[in-house]
Design a protein around this motif. Structure first.
Motif, PDB file in Angstrom:
ATOM      1  N   GLY A 124       0.773  -1.233   0.000  1.00 42.91           N
ATOM      2  CA  GLY A 124       0.000   0.000   0.000  1.00 42.91           C
ATOM      3  C   GLY A 124       0.803   1.282   0.000  1.00 42.91           C
ATOM      4  N   PHE A 125       2.106   1.207  -0.209  1.00 42.51           N
ATOM      5  CA  PHE A 125       2.891   2.431  -0.319  1.00 42.51           C
ATOM      6  C   PHE A 125       2.439   3.170  -1.587  1.00 42.51           C
ATOM      7  CE2 PHE A 125       5.225  -0.023   2.664  1.00 42.51           C
ATOM      8  CZ  PHE A 125       5.959   0.863   3.437  1.00 42.51           C
ATOM      9  N   ASP A 126       2.176   4.467  -1.461  1.00 49.59           N
ATOM     10  CA  ASP A 126       1.567   5.177  -2.591  1.00 49.59           C
ATOM     11  C   ASP A 126       2.580   5.724  -3.582  1.00 49.59           C
ATOM     12  OD1 ASP A 126       2.360   7.747  -1.392  1.00 49.59           O
ATOM     13  OD2 ASP A 126       0.714   7.384   0.003  1.00 49.59           O
ATOM     14  N   LYS A 127       3.863   5.652  -3.250  1.00 51.49           N
ATOM     15  CA  LYS A 127       4.904   6.036  -4.191  1.00 51.49           C
ATOM     16  C   LYS A 127       6.060   5.063  -4.040  1.00 51.49           C
ATOM     17  CE  LYS A 127       7.757   9.959  -5.694  1.00 51.49           C
ATOM     18  NZ  LYS A 127       8.185  11.351  -5.396  1.00 51.49           N
ATOM     19  N   VAL A 128       6.487   4.462  -5.140  1.00 58.59           N
ATOM     20  CA  VAL A 128       7.561   3.466  -5.108  1.00 58.59           C
ATOM     21  C   VAL A 128       8.494   3.754  -6.281  1.00 58.59           C
ATOM     22  CG1 VAL A 128       8.146   1.007  -5.171  1.00 58.59           C
ATOM     23  CG2 VAL A 128       5.974   1.751  -4.135  1.00 58.59           C
ATOM     24  N   TRP A 129       9.799   3.793  -6.011  1.00 56.72           N
ATOM     25  CA  TRP A 129      10.761   4.022  -7.092  1.00 56.72           C
ATOM     26  C   TRP A 129      12.115   3.431  -6.707  1.00 56.72           C
ATOM     27  CZ3 TRP A 129       9.762   7.623  -3.398  1.00 56.72           C
ATOM     28  CH2 TRP A 129      10.828   8.367  -2.864  1.00 56.72           C
ATOM     29  N   THR A 130      13.029   3.447  -7.680  1.00 54.95           N
ATOM     30  CA  THR A 130      14.378   2.940  -7.452  1.00 54.95           C
ATOM     31  C   THR A 130      15.397   4.011  -7.806  1.00 54.95           C
ATOM     32  OG1 THR A 130      14.553   1.995  -9.682  1.00 54.95           O
ATOM     33  CG2 THR A 130      13.723   0.548  -7.932  1.00 54.95           C
ATOM     34  N   GLU A 131      16.568   3.921  -7.168  1.00 52.96           N
ATOM     35  CA  GLU A 131      17.686   4.807  -7.460  1.00 52.96           C
ATOM     36  C   GLU A 131      18.927   3.951  -7.671  1.00 52.96           C
ATOM     37  OE1 GLU A 131      15.943   8.527  -4.768  1.00 52.96           O
ATOM     38  OE2 GLU A 131      17.798   7.517  -4.150  1.00 52.96           O
ATOM     39  N   PRO A 132      19.651   4.122  -8.797  1.00 51.56           N
ATOM     40  CA  PRO A 132      20.758   3.228  -9.128  1.00 51.56           C
ATOM     41  C   PRO A 132      21.961   3.382  -8.208  1.00 51.56           C
ATOM     42  CG  PRO A 132      20.639   5.035 -10.703  1.00 51.56           C
ATOM     43  CD  PRO A 132      19.424   5.144  -9.840  1.00 51.56           C
ATOM     44  N   VAL A 133      22.634   2.258  -7.995  1.00 51.36           N
ATOM     45  CA  VAL A 133      23.843   2.202  -7.171  1.00 51.36           C
ATOM     46  C   VAL A 133      24.843   1.307  -7.898  1.00 51.36           C
ATOM     47  CG1 VAL A 133      24.820   1.601  -4.923  1.00 51.36           C
ATOM     48  CG2 VAL A 133      22.444   2.402  -5.069  1.00 51.36           C
ATOM     49  N   THR A 134      25.996   1.840  -8.263  1.00 47.99           N
ATOM     50  CA  THR A 134      26.991   1.088  -9.020  1.00 47.99           C
ATOM     51  C   THR A 134      28.210   0.810  -8.153  1.00 47.99           C
ATOM     52  OG1 THR A 134      26.235   2.048 -11.104  1.00 47.99           O
ATOM     53  CG2 THR A 134      28.446   1.099 -11.099  1.00 47.99           C
ATOM     54  N   PHE A 135      28.784  -0.376  -8.321  1.00 52.34           N
ATOM     55  CA  PHE A 135      29.883  -0.819  -7.450  1.00 52.34           C
ATOM     56  C   PHE A 135      30.661  -1.945  -8.135  1.00 52.34           C
ATOM     57  CE2 PHE A 135      25.743  -2.568  -6.343  1.00 52.34           C
ATOM     58  CZ  PHE A 135      25.922  -3.918  -6.593  1.00 52.34           C
ATOM     59  N   PRO A 136      31.871  -2.245  -7.661  1.00 60.15           N
ATOM     60  CA  PRO A 136      32.609  -3.402  -8.177  1.00 60.15           C
ATOM     61  C   PRO A 136      31.889  -4.695  -7.815  1.00 60.15           C
ATOM     62  CG  PRO A 136      34.056  -1.915  -6.951  1.00 60.15           C
ATOM     63  CD  PRO A 136      32.649  -1.484  -6.668  1.00 60.15           C
TER      64      PRO A 136
END
Length: 471
Positions: free
Chosen positions: A85-97
């Motif tokens: 029921g979360f009304d806003k859902v998104w992702t944010e990129p994370v880059t690593f070895p």
């Protein structure tokens, strides 16, 4: 998972007198306290946290950062936030070895030949070494060894971690894992073995990330199970011991994962957020139940319960499933960098990353003008068996990079008496979680997040530079 040294934690809590001198005291309305009491009892009877961690550990299993399972975990978390029921859902990129484990073997050679149970330390290169071992009681003894004294040999650090509720001895065990290989290389070693950074007596090895200092050529590095470390010590009492260690592992380019974020939007101050969360990745030996499936599940459940209220809280509740905490706080660092300009919009943050034991203590970094509000939250937590400890605590691992930029933090201390029996091992599985203890955690985070969101006034978040906590 890593611990925050107390002195650094306390330094984060010291307010600027000039900045806060004229601040109006922060307080929490009586109506919010009454709602929090209802939420607390509801959470204790609710099994959402258990259902979420059961889903994660069963459907995804181990989630080594950068692996296919890690990608599936990101998709899982995105779908779970929406289902809750979360009304806003998104992702944010994370880059690593990207580091991979493929296989690992070790054995004693010579007069008393026998297999050893080991696991490669994260970040170790692959390779096969065969040499006599030299035992050291602790890291200091290794660092004090004469230059060149380990030429052509394998260093073996045999320090036994001590168990306690706060997990304070991990600073020693963790340092042996992170600094030991480099110290051994400087003395000439061609390989590195350590007694697992754990407090169990099971024949399961504890992994975890290690580091190699710049300018050094990395060597195969692994941890022994505690019974195997004891066995080696007994064999050494009988004479020299030669060991063969073969590791197939190493770095393989870069990977991109994601911080997965869900929000319950606030009713009147929607741009101001209370941040809670855990880290989505895990090591690859168990199923990441206590480290940190529990943290992800209980904070998701807390947000879900707050979202079920007829009236949304004043501020937004933001839950973050952080990427790749285990190999260097990559998700926490990425979050802090992306949101650096919005420190003041972050009311307060807290992370659950110390298992699923009952929470026994609470504090925040609030300055004097918000201390009464901290006490009000503490009073609402007291029926859960949680004590207000006004001079203790610090930010969770993934919260710490942002706390270093001025984010106010909350500390909900979990009982870690047996945490290092399971930490980073194949034994980190769902059956180790007590559903009732998990529900107590959900209740505590629900109360904390809701009351912080309803507070009239802030908890001291402001742009400022503080020396970051050290892993």
């Amino acid at each position: 998972m890593r611990l925050t040294p107390l002195l650094i934690a306390l330094s984060l809590s010291l307010p600027s007198l000039s900045a806060h001198a004229a601040q109006k005291p922060t307080r929490i309305p009586d109506a919010a306290l009454a709602t929090a009491a209802q939420l607390r009892e509801q959470a204790l009877a609710d099994d959402t946290g258990w259902k979420v961690v059961e889903s994660l550990t069963t459907e995804i299993g181990p989630r080594l950062a950068g692996s296919d399972a890690d990608a599936r975990a990101v998709a899982w978390a995105t779908a779970k936030f929406k289902a809750l029921g979360f009304d806003k859902v998104w992702t944010e990129p994370v880059t690593f070895p990207k580091w991979e484990r493929r296989s690992e073997h070790a054995s004693v050679l010579g007069t008393h030949p026998q297999p050893l149970t080991v696991t490669a330390l994260g970040g170790s290169p692959g390779g096969t070494v065969e040499a006599e071992i030299v035992r050291f009681a602790d890291l200091a003894a290794l660092e004090a060894a004469p230059e060149g004294s380990l030429a052509g040999k394998i260093a073996f650090v045999d320090y036994q971690m001590k168990a306690d509720r706060s997990g304070s001895d991990y600073r020693n065990g963790g340092a042996i894992r992170s600094r030991g290989p480099s110290a051994a290389i400087r003395k000439g070693a061609i390989g590195y073995l350590m007694r697992s950074a754990g407090t169990d007596n099971h024949r399961v090895a504890h992994t975890g990330i290690t580091r190699f200092d710049d300018g050094l050529t990395p060597v195969p590095s692994a941890s022994l199970t505690i019974p195997d470390a004891d066995q080696l010590a007994r064999l050494l009492a009988r004479g020299p011991v030669k060991v063969r260690m073969a590791l197939d592992c190493g770095w393989d380019g870069e990977a991109t994962s994601y911080n997965v974020i869900g929000e319950i939007t606030g009713r009147s101050l929607p741009k101001e957020v209370v941040v809670i969360g855990g880290h989505l990745d895990s090591w690859d030996l168990g199923t990441g139940a206590i480290d940190d499936g529990a943290g992800v599940a209980l904070t998701m459940a807390a947000g879900h319960l707050i979202g079920q209220l007829k009236q949304a809280p004043k501020r937004t509740i933001r839950v973050v499933a952080f990427a790749n905490e285990e190999q260097g706080l990559y998700g926490g660092r990425a979050y802090a960098e992306k949101h650096a300009a919005d420190v003041r919009l972050h009311q307060i943050g807290a992370e659950s990353d110390f298992g699923a034991g009952r929470i026994y203590a609470f504090n925040t970094s609030a300055p004097d003008y918000a201390r009464d509000a901290t006490r009000q939250i503490a009073e609402a937590l007291a029926p859960l068996g949680i004590e207000y400890q006004a001079d203790k605590g610090g930010p969770g691992p993934d919260i710490s990079p942002f706390a270093a930029q001025g984010l106010a933090w909350g500390w909900l201390a979990q009982d870690g008496s047996d945490y290092f029996n399971l930490h980073h091992t194949a034994d980190d599985t769902l059956d180790k979680i007590d559903p009732k203890a998990l529900a107590q955690n959900v209740a505590a985070y629900t109360v904390f997040a809701y009351l912080a969101a309803e507070a009239e006034g802030g908890f001291g978040s402001e742009p400022r530079q503080v020396r970051p906590p050290q892993e």
